[in-house]
Scaffold this motif. Sequence first.
Motif, PDB file in Angstrom:
ATOM      1  N   GLU A 121     -55.065   5.731  16.919  1.00 11.31           N
ATOM      2  CA  GLU A 121     -53.908   5.999  17.751  1.00 11.31           C
ATOM      3  C   GLU A 121     -52.628   5.483  17.101  1.00 11.31           C
ATOM      4  O   GLU A 121     -51.595   6.159  17.109  1.00 11.31           O
ATOM      5  N   GLN A 122     -52.708   4.273  16.520  1.00  8.47           N
ATOM      6  CA  GLN A 122     -51.534   3.718  15.828  1.00  8.47           C
ATOM      7  C   GLN A 122     -51.158   4.594  14.637  1.00  8.47           C
ATOM      8  O   GLN A 122     -49.982   4.879  14.408  1.00  8.47           O
ATOM      9  N   TYR A 123     -52.174   5.009  13.888  1.00 11.82           N
ATOM     10  CA  TYR A 123     -51.925   5.873  12.731  1.00 11.82           C
ATOM     11  C   TYR A 123     -51.317   7.198  13.172  1.00 11.82           C
ATOM     12  O   TYR A 123     -50.366   7.694  12.558  1.00 11.82           O
ATOM     13  N   LEU A 124     -51.842   7.757  14.254  1.00 11.68           N
ATOM     14  CA  LEU A 124     -51.312   9.009  14.793  1.00 11.68           C
ATOM     15  C   LEU A 124     -49.854   8.832  15.231  1.00 11.68           C
ATOM     16  O   LEU A 124     -49.005   9.681  14.938  1.00 11.68           O
ATOM     17  N   GLU A 125     -49.551   7.716  15.875  1.00 15.06           N
ATOM     18  CA  GLU A 125     -48.180   7.442  16.294  1.00 15.06           C
ATOM     19  C   GLU A 125     -47.261   7.298  15.083  1.00 15.06           C
ATOM     20  O   GLU A 125     -46.142   7.818  15.075  1.00 15.06           O
ATOM     21  N   GLN A 126     -47.736   6.618  14.050  1.00 16.85           N
ATOM     22  CA  GLN A 126     -46.954   6.478  12.818  1.00 16.85           C
ATOM     23  C   GLN A 126     -46.687   7.846  12.191  1.00 16.85           C
ATOM     24  O   GLN A 126     -45.569   8.125  11.728  1.00 16.85           O
ATOM     25  N   GLN A 127     -47.700   8.687  12.178  1.00 13.17           N
ATOM     26  CA  GLN A 127     -47.545  10.028  11.603  1.00 13.17           C
ATOM     27  C   GLN A 127     -46.530  10.843  12.401  1.00 13.17           C
ATOM     28  O   GLN A 127     -45.705  11.553  11.822  1.00 13.17           O
ATOM     29  N   LYS A 128     -46.574  10.726  13.723  1.00 12.55           N
ATOM     30  CA  LYS A 128     -45.598  11.434  14.553  1.00 12.55           C
ATOM     31  C   LYS A 128     -44.181  10.946  14.257  1.00 12.55           C
ATOM     32  O   LYS A 128     -43.252  11.752  14.151  1.00 12.55           O
ATOM     33  N   GLU A 129     -44.007   9.627  14.110  1.00 11.34           N
ATOM     34  CA  GLU A 129     -42.695   9.069  13.797  1.00 11.34           C
ATOM     35  C   GLU A 129     -42.212   9.563  12.432  1.00 11.34           C
ATOM     36  O   GLU A 129     -41.041   9.912  12.273  1.00 11.34           O
ATOM     37  N   GLU A 130     -43.120   9.582  11.447  1.00 12.53           N
ATOM     38  CA  GLU A 130     -42.753  10.052  10.113  1.00 12.53           C
ATOM     39  C   GLU A 130     -42.385  11.541  10.135  1.00 12.53           C
ATOM     40  O   GLU A 130     -41.435  11.960   9.467  1.00 12.53           O
ATOM     41  N   ILE A 131     -43.115  12.315  10.921  1.00 14.03           N
ATOM     42  CA  ILE A 131     -42.795  13.746  11.040  1.00 14.03           C
ATOM     43  C   ILE A 131     -41.420  13.919  11.676  1.00 14.03           C
ATOM     44  O   ILE A 131     -40.612  14.736  11.216  1.00 14.03           O
ATOM     45  N   ASN A 132     -41.141  13.132  12.712  1.00 14.36           N
ATOM     46  CA  ASN A 132     -39.823  13.210  13.352  1.00 14.36           C
ATOM     47  C   ASN A 132     -38.710  12.814  12.388  1.00 14.36           C
ATOM     48  O   ASN A 132     -37.658  13.448  12.345  1.00 14.36           O
ATOM     49  N   ARG A 133     -38.944  11.747  11.604  1.00 14.43           N
ATOM     50  CA  ARG A 133     -37.946  11.336  10.608  1.00 14.43           C
ATOM     51  C   ARG A 133     -37.760  12.429   9.564  1.00 14.43           C
ATOM     52  O   ARG A 133     -36.633  12.720   9.156  1.00 14.43           O
ATOM     53  N   ALA A 134     -38.866  13.028   9.123  1.00 10.37           N
ATOM     54  CA  ALA A 134     -38.768  14.103   8.128  1.00 10.37           C
ATOM     55  C   ALA A 134     -37.997  15.289   8.698  1.00 10.37           C
ATOM     56  O   ALA A 134     -37.178  15.899   7.999  1.00 10.37           O
ATOM     57  N   ARG A 135     -38.213  15.618   9.958  1.00  8.31           N
ATOM     58  CA  ARG A 135     -37.475  16.717  10.594  1.00  8.31           C
ATOM     59  C   ARG A 135     -35.986  16.392  10.665  1.00  8.31           C
ATOM     60  O   ARG A 135     -35.141  17.250  10.402  1.00  8.31           O
TER      61      ARG A 135
END
Length: 148
Positions: free
Chosen positions: A43-57
């Motif tokens: 879940e933490q990894y998934l949350e980190q990935q979502k944050e990174e995707i948002n930053r990339a966007r």
Amino acid sequence: MFIILLLLLRKFAWGPIMNMMKEREEHIANEIDTAEKNRKEAEQYLEQQKEEINRAREEAQQIIETARKTSEVQGEEILSSARAEAERVKANALAEIEREKDLAVQELREQVGTLSVMIATKIIEKELDEKEQEKLIEEYVKEAGERL
């Protein structure tokens, strides 16, 4: 006999079976804890990935916006440069036309002067009546027209 069997089972079988059940219970509890820990990490990894995707966007959006602004500025610079170049070409063309006009006027004046001198010379050489003078002028004008 039943009591003896029960006592024997209790002494030899019950202890090892209980130990085995305890070990099994501990193993299952450890597996549940490990699974829970893995689930939390996922879940933490998934949350980190979502944050990174948002930053990339957001970065991509900023890059697109910057590129759009840059292209607008460059487009305006190109238009401004083209307008300045057109004005320069126009000014050069007008100056060239003016020079050519001045040259043509000067040439025409020289020819008129030359014709006037030639006509005056011919008139002086011959004393002509009015008709002959007009005929002579027309010939010289015609001759001057052919030279142009």
